[in-house]
Scaffold this motif. Structure first.
Motif, short mmCIF file in Angstrom:
data_model
loop_
_atom_site.label_atom_id
_atom_site.label_comp_id
_atom_site.label_asym_id
_atom_site.label_seq_id
_atom_site.Cartn_x
_atom_site.Cartn_y
_atom_site.Cartn_z
N GLU A 142 -1.98 -4.77 4.24
CA GLU A 142 -2.85 -4.01 3.30
C GLU A 142 -4.37 -4.42 3.59
OE1 GLU A 142 -4.60 -5.49 -0.50
OE2 GLU A 142 -4.95 -7.03 1.13
N GLU A 169 9.66 -2.64 4.86
CA GLU A 169 10.52 -2.04 3.77
C GLU A 169 11.47 -1.20 4.44
OE1 GLU A 169 8.33 -1.13 0.08
OE2 GLU A 169 6.57 -0.76 1.38
N GLN A 193 7.36 4.07 4.71
CA GLN A 193 7.55 3.51 6.15
C GLN A 193 7.13 1.79 6.37
OE1 GLN A 193 6.38 7.61 6.28
NE2 GLN A 193 5.21 6.79 7.72
N GLU A 232 -13.69 -0.41 -1.39
CA GLU A 232 -13.94 -1.65 -1.85
C GLU A 232 -15.25 -1.58 -2.50
OE1 GLU A 232 -10.88 -3.08 -2.39
OE2 GLU A 232 -9.73 -2.59 -0.58
N TYR A 288 -4.75 -9.00 -9.13
CA TYR A 288 -5.42 -7.83 -9.95
C TYR A 288 -5.62 -8.67 -11.23
CZ TYR A 288 -4.57 -4.00 -6.89
OH TYR A 288 -4.51 -3.29 -5.93
P1 HAM Z 1 -0.88 -0.64 -2.83
O1 HAM Z 1 -0.28 0.14 -4.21
O2 HAM Z 1 0.04 -1.62 -2.30
O3 HAM Z 1 -2.10 -1.19 -2.86
O4 HAM Z 1 -0.72 0.39 -1.44
C1 HAM Z 1 -1.56 1.50 -1.76
C2 HAM Z 1 -0.90 2.85 -1.27
O5 HAM Z 1 -0.22 2.80 -0.18
C3 HAM Z 1 0.37 3.10 -2.19
O6 HAM Z 1 -0.06 3.65 -3.33
C4 HAM Z 1 1.36 4.07 -1.19
O7 HAM Z 1 0.63 5.69 -1.41
C5 HAM Z 1 0.85 3.34 0.06
N1 HAM Z 1 1.89 2.61 0.40
C6 HAM Z 1 2.32 1.53 0.19
N2 HAM Z 1 3.28 1.20 0.86
C7 HAM Z 1 3.80 2.02 1.65
C8 HAM Z 1 4.75 2.12 2.59
N3 HAM Z 1 5.50 1.32 2.86
N4 HAM Z 1 5.06 3.57 3.14
C9 HAM Z 1 4.31 4.37 2.80
N5 HAM Z 1 2.96 4.17 2.11
C10 HAM Z 1 2.85 3.02 1.37
C11 HAM Z 1 -2.69 -1.71 -1.92
O8 HAM Z 1 -2.46 -1.88 -0.62
C12 HAM Z 1 -3.98 -2.53 -2.31
N6 HAM Z 1 -4.56 -3.14 -1.16
C13 HAM Z 1 -4.90 -1.31 -3.06
C14 HAM Z 1 -6.39 -1.66 -3.33
C15 HAM Z 1 -7.37 -1.76 -2.83
N7 HAM Z 1 -6.57 -2.54 -4.60
C16 HAM Z 1 -7.71 -2.93 -4.63
N8 HAM Z 1 -8.46 -2.35 -3.40
#
Ligand code: HAM
Length: 421
Positions: A80, A113, A120, A129, A261
Motif C-alpha cells: 500500500e 491474495e 489481483q 494523503e 486508522y
Molecule cells: P485499502 O482499502 O487496503 O486501503 O486499499 C484501497 C483500495 O485498493 C481498495 O478499495 C481497492 O479498490 C484496492 N485494492 C486493494 N487490494 C486490492 C487487490 N488485491 N486487487 C485490486 N484492488 C485492490 C489502503 O491501501 C490505504 N493505504 C488507503 C489509505 C490511504 N488510507 C489512508 N490513506
C-alpha cells in the motif's frame, strides 16, 4: 511459452486507453484540490509496513511479498502507499516546507491474495494523503475529493460509507467491551474469528462468514464508546458533508483492513455485475507518523483501486469512444510519393499533430484499412496521379468525403480542419 505470474495483468489496447483516461482525470482532480505527485520506491523495508499497517493484519500476516536481498535486508514489495508516503515525509523533513502537506501517488501495489474479479496480486492505486491537519475539514476534504473523482469519471451509482472509530482511548474501551461480549460465544464463531479474538478483536466485525453474522449483529456498537471530542468531530464532519451535498451512510460496522486508522474512516462501494466492489477506502491515521519516528502529526487520506475503477468505468460505459490513435494518416503509393508523405508527416508532427504513414509497403486498399483501424480522422492520399497534378486527396474518414487540395496547401488545410474540431 512462459505466462505472466498469477494475479497480474497485461494492460494494453483498448484497456490502456481507459487507464490513461482515468489517470488524466485523477491527476486533474488532485490538481484542483492542490495535491502534488510523489513517487516512492516500489520496495521498502518490510519493517515499515509491519509497524504501520499492523503485524496482526491480513496484509502483513499473509499477503506481503517479502524477500531478503543480497545484503540480507528484509525488504518487501509495497502492499500500500500510505506508510511509504509517511516514511518519505519524515525522512525528507517535509514538515519544514509547511503544513498541510498534500501529496498523491499512482502506481502498483502488491498483495499475495487469491485472485478473483477485481482482486489481483499486482494491482494499482491512486491515493492521496493530507498530512498535518486534525480538523474535521481535512476529513471532509478527502471524502469530498473521493466523491469529486467519481463524479469526474461519471460514476454516479456509488454509496459512501463512513464511520467514526474514535481515538485510541475509545477504541481500548470498545475492544474490552467486544472481548467481553464474544467471550462466551467463541464456540459458535468461525476459526478465523476465534483467532481474531486473540489477535485483533475489532476485525471480528469484518467477518463475512454466514454463521457469524447473527452474533456480529448483536455486538455492542462503537458509537456508545465515543468520548465527547470524538462525538463532536463526527458531528462536524457530518455537518460539512451535508452542507456540501455529499450523501454518506454512517455505518457503525465499517472497520478497515489496516490497523493504523483512528477517527473517521470511509469506503466507497459500487455495484459491479453480480457483486459489489470496494472501489476506494481511506481515513484518518493520526499516530502513524510518531509510530515511525516522526513528531505527532495528524493525517488523513484515501486510495482507490485503478483496476476496479477501470472495470466499473467500462461497465458503466462512462467514457465515450476511445480517442483516435492518430489524427492523420498519410497514404502514399510509389517512392516519390513516400518522400512527399514524409515531409508532410514531419511538418504536422512538429505542430503537435499525431501522424502515421505506411511502414509496411501496403497497397492503397490496405493502407486505407489500417488508417481506419487507427481511427484516423483524415487520410491524405498521394499517388502518382496526385504528384503529377500537384493536387492531393484528403479523405475525411468518418463521412468518407474526399476533396482535392493543392499540394502546397495540404498541411495548412489539415491544420485548419483539426483546429476547427
Ligand atoms: P485499502 O482499502 O487496503 O486501503 O486499499 C484501497 C483500495 O485498493 C481498495 O478499495 C481497492 O479498490 C484496492 N485494492 C486493494 N487490494 C486490492 C487487490 N488485491 N486487487 C485490486 N484492488 C485492490 C489502503 O491501501 C490505504 N493505504 C488507503 C489509505 C490511504 N488510507 C489512508 N490513506
Amino acid at each position: 511459452m512462459i505466462s505472466r505470474p498469477k494475479g497480474t495483468n497485461d494492460i494494453y489496447g483498448e484497456e490502456i486507453e481507459y487507464w490513461q483516461y482515468f489517470e488524466k482525470a485523477a491527476r486533474k482532480v488532485a490538481g484542483v484540490f492542490g495535491f502534488q505527485e510523489i513517487r516512492t520506491p516500489i520496495f521498502e523495508m518490510a519493517e515499515l509496513f509491519i509497524r504501520s499497517v499492523g503485524d496482526e493484519t491480513d496484509i502483513v500476516q499473509k499477503e506481503m511479498y517479502t524477500f531478503e536481498d543480497k545484503g540480507h535486508r528484509l525488504l518487501c514489495l509495497r502492499p500500500e502507499g500510505t506508510a511509504a508516503v509517511v516514511r518519505s515525509f519524515i525522512e525528507n523533513n517535509m514538515v519544514s516546507e509547511g503544513l498541510p502537506r498534500q501529496v498523491y501517488y499512482i502506481g502498483p501495489m502488491f498483495r499475495y491474495e487469491r485472485p478473483q474479479t477485481g482482486r489481483q496480486r499486482q494491482f494499482h492505486q491512486f491515493g492521496a494523503e493530507l498530512i498535518g491537519s486534525s480538523s474535521p475539514l481535512a476529513d471532509a476534504e478527502m471524502i469530498w475529493m473521493s466523491v469529486f473523482l467519481l463524479e469526474e469519471l461519471r460514476l454516479h451509482r456509488y454509496t459512501l460509507h463512513i464511520n467514526m472509530l474514535g481515538c485510541q482511548k475509545d477504541r481500548e474501551s470498545y475492544k474490552a467491551a467486544l472481548k467481553d461480549y464474544y467471550k462466551d460465544k467463541l464456540g459458535a464463531v468461525c476459526p478465523d474469528c476465534r483467532r481474531r479474538y486473540e489477535t485483533n478483536v475489532l476485525r471480528l466485525l469484518d467477518c463475512k462468514v454466514d454463521a457469524c453474522q447473527p452474533i456480529k449483529e448483536k455486538a455492542p456498537e462503537l458509537t456508545e464508546f465515543l468520548c465527547p471530542e470524538c462525538r463532536d468531530h463526527k458531528g462536524q464532519v457530518s455537518q460539512i458533508l451535508i452542507e456540501n451535498n455529499i450523501d454518506a451512510i454512517w455505518n457503525t460496522r465499517l472497520v478497515r483492513g489496516l490497523d493504523y486508522y483512528t477517527g473517521i474512516v470511509f469506503e466507497v462501494k459500487y455495484p459491479f455485475k453480480e457483486t459489489v466492489f470496494d472501489l476506494l477506502g481511506g481515513g484518518r491515521y493520526d499516530h502513524v507518523i510518531e509510530q515511525l519516528g516522526g513528531n505527532a502529526t495528524p493525517s488523513v487520506g484515501f486510495a482507490c483501486g485503478i483496476e476496479r475503477m477501470v472495470a466499473t468505468m467500462r461497465e458503466e460505459k462512462a467514457i465515450a469512444e476511445p480517442a483516435a490513435l492518430c489524427q492523420v494518416f498519410v497514404l502514399s503509393i510509389g517512392e516519390e510519393a513516400k518522400k512527399e508523405s514524409l515531409k508532410i508527416t514531419d511538418f504536422l508532427r512538429k505542430r503537435g499533430i499525431s501522424v502515421q504513414h505506411d511502414l509496411m509497403g501496403r497497397n492503397i486498399r490496405n493502407q486505407l484499412k489500417y488508417a481506419d483501424k487507427q481511427r484516423a480522422l483524415y487520410t491524405i492520399i498521394i499517388g502518382e496521379d496526385e504528384l503529377d497534378k500537384g493536387v492531393y486527396l484528403v479523405k475525411e474518414m468518418e463521412t468518407g468525403d474526399q476533396i482535392e487540395v493543392e499540394s502546397s496547401w495540404v498541411e495548412n488545410y489539415i491544420l485548419e480542419k483539426l483546429t476547427a474540431l
